[in-house]
Enzyme design. Structure first.
Site, mmCIF file in Angstrom:
data_model
loop_
_atom_site.group_PDB
_atom_site.id
_atom_site.type_symbol
_atom_site.label_atom_id
_atom_site.label_comp_id
_atom_site.label_asym_id
_atom_site.label_seq_id
_atom_site.Cartn_x
_atom_site.Cartn_y
_atom_site.Cartn_z
ATOM 1 N N ASP A 70 0.851 -1.192 0.000
ATOM 2 C CA ASP A 70 0.000 0.000 0.000
ATOM 3 C C ASP A 70 0.889 1.246 0.000
ATOM 4 O O ASP A 70 1.812 1.352 0.810
ATOM 5 C CB ASP A 70 -0.900 -0.039 1.251
ATOM 6 C CG ASP A 70 -2.021 0.975 1.183
ATOM 7 O OD1 ASP A 70 -1.735 2.158 0.923
ATOM 8 O OD2 ASP A 70 -3.183 0.574 1.391
ATOM 9 N N GLU A 98 -3.719 7.381 -11.571
ATOM 10 C CA GLU A 98 -5.162 7.280 -11.298
ATOM 11 C C GLU A 98 -5.788 8.653 -11.155
ATOM 12 O O GLU A 98 -6.947 8.872 -11.478
ATOM 13 C CB GLU A 98 -5.409 6.487 -10.012
ATOM 14 C CG GLU A 98 -5.456 5.006 -10.224
ATOM 15 C CD GLU A 98 -5.852 4.279 -8.957
ATOM 16 O OE1 GLU A 98 -7.048 4.026 -8.768
ATOM 17 O OE2 GLU A 98 -4.963 3.958 -8.152
#
Ligand code: IMP
Ligand code: ZN
Length: 354
Positions: free
Chosen positions: A156, A216
């Site tokens: 992450d 993104e």
């Protein structure tokens, strides 16, 4: 590939029913599916039922059917609930089993599942236990006749370097047992990619393949070249790129994990018609259609093919080519690639008229 835009019915198939049936039957590769994001609402409800005695607070959460999210952040909030469902070893196994079965039933023949190993103090689960639980289920279910499954371990981007290094070392250790690569994921509006970069260098040194969530959000453009300097085997999303980054991807033919529903439902791409897949398809660039989080977006892999077919007016052969091209991008060994090539060619000879 010829890419024409059409608003709805794809004239190559006559009816949507026919198109959807074809997309389910087509042997597919799914290379971008987060385990905890792939839990269907049905499985979520089953888990709440199993856990409600010990965790009555789970009953307060309203499990909604998938739909558009007001922004990408809503989506990361949902994982607070989901992580309460996957907080012990039996639940991790239950989820992994149901996720694999859901993909197999949808006609996926090769699946690279990804997940962020998590420890849970209350249940005594360590990151190592988490990886072993997932690998045990993969070992139990994976077979060429049913579905071949491999694991990608996720780091992450909000993690500290120490946490990222722990995960990287586990990925190296479990390589022989089915870990084929490492992913960098997590809320793209948070974290600093360069913090975890030394862990990715470590993985490069150990020959572990990387796939990275890239571009993104507009803020991620500034990280793009740093990501590409690691030579990732694949990248995903690539919604926001600089011209230089786009050119590097094209020149190196880096396979792209494309998640159309995820992008449109998170509203990082305005519409299917304006999706950047169009430009890459025109160049015959290797693109793999993926679900990202089937449980959140409610779109199985076959539906991603149906969406692409409707949006770009693709015919049976083009859909087959799209799925087939994905073989170039898989992280498993050459033997697996050869076996997939053979199985797909056989399917084509029976099911697609030349
Ligand atoms: P897990 O890794 O199996 O726990 O799957 C859920 C996790 O995947 C989330 O907490 C996110 O970190 C990550 N994830 C899922 N979808 C996305 C995405 O679209 N972008 C970035 N990270 C994602
Ligand atoms: Zn993702």
């Amino acid at each position: 590939m010829e890419v024409v835009s059409t608003s709805f019915v794809n004239e190559n198939f006559g009816s949507n029913e026919h198109l959807e049936k074809f997309c389910r039957a087509l042997p597919k590769l799914e290379l971008h599916a987060h385990i905890n994001g792939s839990i269907t609402t049905k499985t979520m409800r089953e888990l709440v039922e199993r856990k409600k005695e010990q965790q009555p607070e789970l009953l307060e959460f309203e499990i909604r059917e998938p739909g558009p999210l007001s922004q990408i952040n809503d989506f990361f909030e949902l994982f607070h609930f989901i992580y309460k469902l996957s907080n012990d070893i039996p639940s991790v196994k239950y989820i992994t089993r149901s996720v694999i079965k859901d993909f197999a039933e949808d006609g996926v023949k090769y699946l690279e599942l990804r997940s962020t190993p998590r420890a849970d103090e209350a249940s005594g689960m360590s990151k190592r236990d988490y990886i072993e639980a997932v690998l045990e289920v993969i070992e139990e279910l994976s077979s060429p006749e049913y579905i071949i499954v491999k694991l990608i371990v996720s780091i992450d981007r909000r993690h500290t370097l120490e946490m990222a290094m722990d995960t990287a070392k586990l990925a190296v250790e479990y390589r022989a047992k089915g870990v084929v690569g490492v992913d960098v994921c997590g809320d793209p509006s948070q974290g600093d990619f360069d913090t975890i970069k030394p862990a990715l260098h470590y993985l490069n040194d150990h020959g572990i393949k990387l796939t990275i969530h890239m571009g993104e959000l507009p803020r991620n453009v500034e990280e793009g070249l740093s990501m590409l300097s690691l030579n990732p085997g694949r990248v995903s999303h690539v919604t926001f790129l600089s011209d230089e980054q786009r050119q590097v991807l094209i020149d190196r033919k880096v396979p792209l994990e494309i998640c159309m529903s995820s992008n449109v439902l998170c509203q990082t791409v305005k519409s299917y018609e304006s999706h950047h897949l169009r430009d890459f398809l025109k160049r015959d660039h290797p693109c793999i259609l993926c679900t990202d989080d089937r449980g959140v977006f409610g779109s199985p892999c076959s539906n991603e093919y149906a969406i692409a077919a409707r949006t770009f007016n693709l015919n049976q052969s083009e859909l087959y080519t799209l799925s087939h091209l994905g073989i170039q991008g898989i992280f498993a060994d050459d033997g697996t690639k050869v076996a997939l090539e053979k199985a797909m060619a056989e399917w084509k000879s029976i099911n697609i008229q030349q």
